[in-house]
Design a protein around this motif. Structure first.
Motif, PDB file in Angstrom:
ATOM      1  N   ALA A 266      19.190  27.787  44.987  1.00 25.40           N
ATOM      2  CA  ALA A 266      20.641  27.712  44.831  1.00 25.40           C
ATOM      3  C   ALA A 266      21.338  27.903  46.177  1.00 25.40           C
ATOM      4  O   ALA A 266      22.314  27.202  46.492  1.00 25.40           O
ATOM      5  N   VAL A 267      20.861  28.838  46.984  1.00 28.09           N
ATOM      6  CA  VAL A 267      21.447  29.036  48.312  1.00 28.09           C
ATOM      7  C   VAL A 267      21.246  27.790  49.164  1.00 28.09           C
ATOM      8  O   VAL A 267      22.175  27.327  49.853  1.00 28.09           O
ATOM      9  N   ASP A 268      20.048  27.217  49.117  1.00 23.87           N
ATOM     10  CA  ASP A 268      19.798  25.991  49.876  1.00 23.87           C
ATOM     11  C   ASP A 268      20.692  24.848  49.394  1.00 23.87           C
ATOM     12  O   ASP A 268      21.173  24.034  50.202  1.00 23.87           O
ATOM     13  N   HIS A 269      20.921  24.793  48.085  1.00 24.74           N
ATOM     14  CA  HIS A 269      21.814  23.769  47.527  1.00 24.74           C
ATOM     15  C   HIS A 269      23.235  23.939  48.064  1.00 24.74           C
ATOM     16  O   HIS A 269      23.873  22.959  48.481  1.00 24.74           O
ATOM     17  N   LEU A 270      23.725  25.162  48.080  1.00 22.05           N
ATOM     18  CA  LEU A 270      25.072  25.405  48.594  1.00 22.05           C
ATOM     19  C   LEU A 270      25.169  25.060  50.077  1.00 22.05           C
ATOM     20  O   LEU A 270      26.201  24.571  50.539  1.00 22.05           O
ATOM     21  N   ALA A 271      24.105  25.309  50.809  1.00 22.42           N
ATOM     22  CA  ALA A 271      24.118  25.017  52.241  1.00 22.42           C
ATOM     23  C   ALA A 271      24.156  23.522  52.528  1.00 22.42           C
ATOM     24  O   ALA A 271      24.482  23.109  53.644  1.00 22.42           O
ATOM     25  N   ALA A 272      23.848  22.729  51.506  1.00 20.36           N
ATOM     26  CA  ALA A 272      23.768  21.282  51.698  1.00 20.36           C
ATOM     27  C   ALA A 272      24.846  20.521  50.926  1.00 20.36           C
ATOM     28  O   ALA A 272      24.724  19.312  50.740  1.00 20.36           O
ATOM     29  N   LEU A 273      25.914  21.187  50.507  1.00 19.60           N
ATOM     30  CA  LEU A 273      26.982  20.489  49.791  1.00 19.60           C
ATOM     31  C   LEU A 273      27.614  19.415  50.664  1.00 19.60           C
ATOM     32  O   LEU A 273      28.045  18.366  50.168  1.00 19.60           O
ATOM     33  N   VAL A 274      27.707  19.687  51.951  1.00 20.31           N
ATOM     34  CA  VAL A 274      28.184  18.681  52.906  1.00 20.31           C
ATOM     35  C   VAL A 274      27.141  18.577  54.010  1.00 20.31           C
ATOM     36  O   VAL A 274      26.413  19.529  54.284  1.00 20.31           O
ATOM     37  N   PRO A 275      27.046  17.430  54.664  1.00 15.54           N
ATOM     38  CA  PRO A 275      26.062  17.276  55.737  1.00 15.54           C
ATOM     39  C   PRO A 275      26.319  18.267  56.862  1.00 15.54           C
ATOM     40  O   PRO A 275      27.471  18.571  57.186  1.00 15.54           O
ATOM     41  N   GLY A 276      25.233  18.776  57.453  1.00 20.63           N
ATOM     42  CA  GLY A 276      25.410  19.715  58.543  1.00 20.63           C
ATOM     43  C   GLY A 276      24.102  20.009  59.242  1.00 20.63           C
ATOM     44  O   GLY A 276      23.027  19.646  58.772  1.00 20.63           O
ATOM     45  N   THR A 277      24.198  20.679  60.376  1.00 23.47           N
ATOM     46  CA  THR A 277      23.030  21.081  61.149  1.00 23.47           C
ATOM     47  C   THR A 277      23.148  22.557  61.481  1.00 23.47           C
ATOM     48  O   THR A 277      24.162  23.193  61.206  1.00 23.47           O
ATOM     49  N   GLY A 278      22.091  23.091  62.086  1.00 25.34           N
ATOM     50  CA  GLY A 278      22.109  24.492  62.464  1.00 25.34           C
ATOM     51  C   GLY A 278      21.291  25.334  61.521  1.00 25.34           C
ATOM     52  O   GLY A 278      20.549  24.834  60.668  1.00 25.34           O
ATOM     53  N   THR A 279      21.414  26.650  61.657  1.00 22.93           N
ATOM     54  CA  THR A 279      20.695  27.564  60.781  1.00 22.93           C
ATOM     55  C   THR A 279      21.253  27.474  59.367  1.00 22.93           C
ATOM     56  O   THR A 279      22.337  26.926  59.147  1.00 22.93           O
ATOM     57  N   ARG A 280      20.508  28.004  58.427  1.00 28.39           N
ATOM     58  CA  ARG A 280      21.020  27.998  57.055  1.00 28.39           C
ATOM     59  C   ARG A 280      22.336  28.766  56.967  1.00 28.39           C
ATOM     60  O   ARG A 280      23.256  28.344  56.257  1.00 28.39           O
ATOM     61  N   ARG A 281      22.441  29.871  57.658  1.00 28.87           N
ATOM     62  CA  ARG A 281      23.695  30.637  57.654  1.00 28.87           C
ATOM     63  C   ARG A 281      24.849  29.785  58.176  1.00 28.87           C
ATOM     64  O   ARG A 281      25.937  29.761  57.594  1.00 28.87           O
ATOM     65  N   GLU A 282      24.621  29.069  59.260  1.00 26.48           N
ATOM     66  CA  GLU A 282      25.675  28.221  59.825  1.00 26.48           C
ATOM     67  C   GLU A 282      26.048  27.096  58.869  1.00 26.48           C
ATOM     68  O   GLU A 282      27.228  26.769  58.705  1.00 26.48           O
ATOM     69  N   ARG A 283      25.046  26.507  58.218  1.00 27.92           N
ATOM     70  CA  ARG A 283      25.326  25.434  57.276  1.00 27.92           C
ATOM     71  C   ARG A 283      26.055  25.959  56.039  1.00 27.92           C
ATOM     72  O   ARG A 283      26.931  25.282  55.482  1.00 27.92           O
ATOM     73  N   LEU A 284      25.728  27.165  55.632  1.00 29.59           N
ATOM     74  CA  LEU A 284      26.438  27.774  54.495  1.00 29.59           C
ATOM     75  C   LEU A 284      27.914  27.988  54.813  1.00 29.59           C
ATOM     76  O   LEU A 284      28.783  27.703  53.986  1.00 29.59           O
ATOM     77  N   LEU A 285      28.199  28.497  55.986  1.00 30.98           N
ATOM     78  CA  LEU A 285      29.592  28.741  56.358  1.00 30.98           C
ATOM     79  C   LEU A 285      30.396  27.447  56.354  1.00 30.98           C
ATOM     80  O   LEU A 285      31.527  27.396  55.852  1.00 30.98           O
ATOM     81  N   ALA A 286      29.796  26.376  56.890  1.00 36.07           N
ATOM     82  CA  ALA A 286      30.501  25.094  56.935  1.00 36.07           C
ATOM     83  C   ALA A 286      30.627  24.498  55.536  1.00 36.07           C
ATOM     84  O   ALA A 286      31.695  24.000  55.145  1.00 36.07           O
ATOM     85  N   SER A 287      29.556  24.558  54.777  1.00 40.45           N
ATOM     86  CA  SER A 287      29.538  23.945  53.452  1.00 40.45           C
ATOM     87  C   SER A 287      30.490  24.652  52.496  1.00 40.45           C
ATOM     88  O   SER A 287      31.259  24.015  51.766  1.00 40.45           O
ATOM     89  N   MET A 288      30.469  25.992  52.521  1.00 38.92           N
ATOM     90  CA  MET A 288      31.326  26.732  51.611  1.00 38.92           C
ATOM     91  C   MET A 288      32.790  26.651  52.024  1.00 38.92           C
ATOM     92  O   MET A 288      33.687  26.741  51.176  1.00 38.92           O
ATOM     93  N   SER A 289      33.058  26.471  53.300  1.00 38.10           N
ATOM     94  CA  SER A 289      34.438  26.243  53.733  1.00 38.10           C
ATOM     95  C   SER A 289      34.954  24.915  53.175  1.00 38.10           C
ATOM     96  O   SER A 289      36.095  24.818  52.709  1.00 38.10           O
TER      97      SER A 289
END
Length: 395
Positions: A266-289
């Motif tokens: 589920a965390v990986d899914h949230l991190a990939a809601l929008v395309p992105g690069t970087g660490t999972r934490r960085e992708r989560l911040l961008a995706s959840m924003s």
């Protein structure tokens, strides 16, 4: 204006349950589950798992699942994997931690804004309880009152990061500053906040941050995240034979290992809601924003539509909020409204929704509470339009 760059159709295609044609506006009570999470739970069972600590591969697989889950939750909220306490739900974990933290001779500060799971466990510790009050008109939790509520005997301040019925986002960081200045701990209920935007528990000033995976597309698993060094200072009741290490000593019984695999997915899914690069934490911040922006754009349509209907009463007007509406319809009980909408293929909740103190402060708890419609990242404009059309028909 709706964000045309948010890939809503792609997001929705990940959720098999949405194919039934209903508008799932009940996300505040629990979200639907995407295919990667379903696959991860199934794969864990299919591969074979055993209890941790054994001398065989299935046990090793369970140990790896637990470690991966702690790391994923830590990435989601900005914590440390060794400080992630896992359990069946947030309520159970909060009761467990409350008994280890506070007791007679202490003072705790709770708020009328909170879900009862961040109220009752603290009021039942034997500590002296002080109450932070809500403005019933705006739904805000004024920070200034905490200066009078927090004192030298205050052991802990419990507050929500977002109201589960009004969506109110109080200024947790400002409250935490007052608490820490007095040497008190901050226990932040992030159950309703976590699904609706990026989370940084350190920026919030949370010594403990509680969340529930089923509110953000995962299985029914709860977690409380804290600094491992802080957890080392607490001694919860436990079996003599169970581990005394942190965070394991806060976890009772055998874990639901396959569900923990689903939490990581589920965390990986949230991190990939929008395309992105970087660490999972960085992708989560961008995706959840991006998800938050999408939700709030939809919510602007929803709340304006409800507020313009003369037969509808909407509760709360907080300055910062999640995409959550709480309302009543003249001439109809909340349950009748929910049943009417269900007949039109729209899922909403009705009642107090465990916001026991808040619905009391609003004066509607004893009359059945209200109707709650909550948006999450997989909701679209058609969901909102169907709700508004259904409510309009009751006028």
């Amino acid at each position: 204006m709706l964000d045309p760059t948010f890939p809503i159709e792609l997001v929705r295609s990940s959720y098999p349950a949405l194919a039934d044609g209903f508008a799932y506006l009940d996300g505040a009570a629990g979200t639907q589950t995407p295919q990667p999470v379903i696959d991860a739970v199934s794969a864990a069972y299919r591969a074979g798992i055993g209890n941790v600590g054994g001398a065989f591969p299935a046990s090793d697989r369970s140990g790896a699942i637990v470690a991966a889950c702690r790391a994923a939750v830590a990435d989601l909220v900005g914590g440390h994997p060794d400080g992630v306490v896992l359990g069946p739900n947030m309520t159970t974990l909060t009761y467990r931690l409350a008994r280890a933290i506070a007791g007679p001779g202490d003072e705790v500060v709770v708020s009328r804004l909170d879900h009862d799971a961040n109220v009752r466990p603290w009021t039942q510790t034997g500590a002296t309880v002080r109450w932070a009050e809500v403005d019933p008109v705006t739904g805000e939790l004024p920070v200034a009152q905490y200066a009078d509520l927090i004192g030298e005997r205050t052991r802990l301040v419990a507050v929500t990061a977002a109201s589960n019925i009004l969506g109110t986002r109080p200024d947790v960081a400002a409250i935490a500053e007052l608490a820490h200045r007095a040497g008190a701990l901050m226990y932040v209920d992030g159950v309703h906040a976590t699904p609706h935007g990026p989370v940084d528990m350190r920026a919030l000033g949370a010594d403990f941050y509680a969340t529930s995976a089923y509110k953000w597309s995962g299985p029914h698993i709860g977690a409380v995240v804290a600094d491992p060094a802080l957890l080392e200072t607490l001694r919860p009741d436990k079996l003599a034979s169970s581990p005394d290490t942190v965070p394991e000593r806060f976890e009772t019984g055998t874990a639901a290992f396959a569900d923990l695999a689903g939490v990581t997915a589920a965390v990986d899914h949230l991190a990939a809601l929008v395309p992105g690069t970087g660490t999972r934490r960085e992708r989560l911040l961008a995706s959840m924003s991006a998800a938050e922006e999408h939700e709030l754009a939809l919510f602007a349509v929803l709340i304006e539509g409800l507020e313009t209907m003369p037969h509808v009463t909407v509760y709360g007007k907080p300055a910062r909020r999640t995409a959550t509406a709480y309302f009543n319809v003249a001439g109809h009980t909340p349950r009748q409204v929910a049943e009417h909408l269900a007949g039109l293929g729209v899922n909403v909740w009705n009642g107090h929704n465990y916001a026991w103190e808040l619905t009391g402060a609003l004066g509607i708890r004893d009359s059945g509470g209200a109707v709650r419609a909550g948006l999450v990242h997989y909701n679209d404009r058609s969901d909102v339009d169907r709700l508004l059309d259904g409510v309009a028909r009751l006028g």
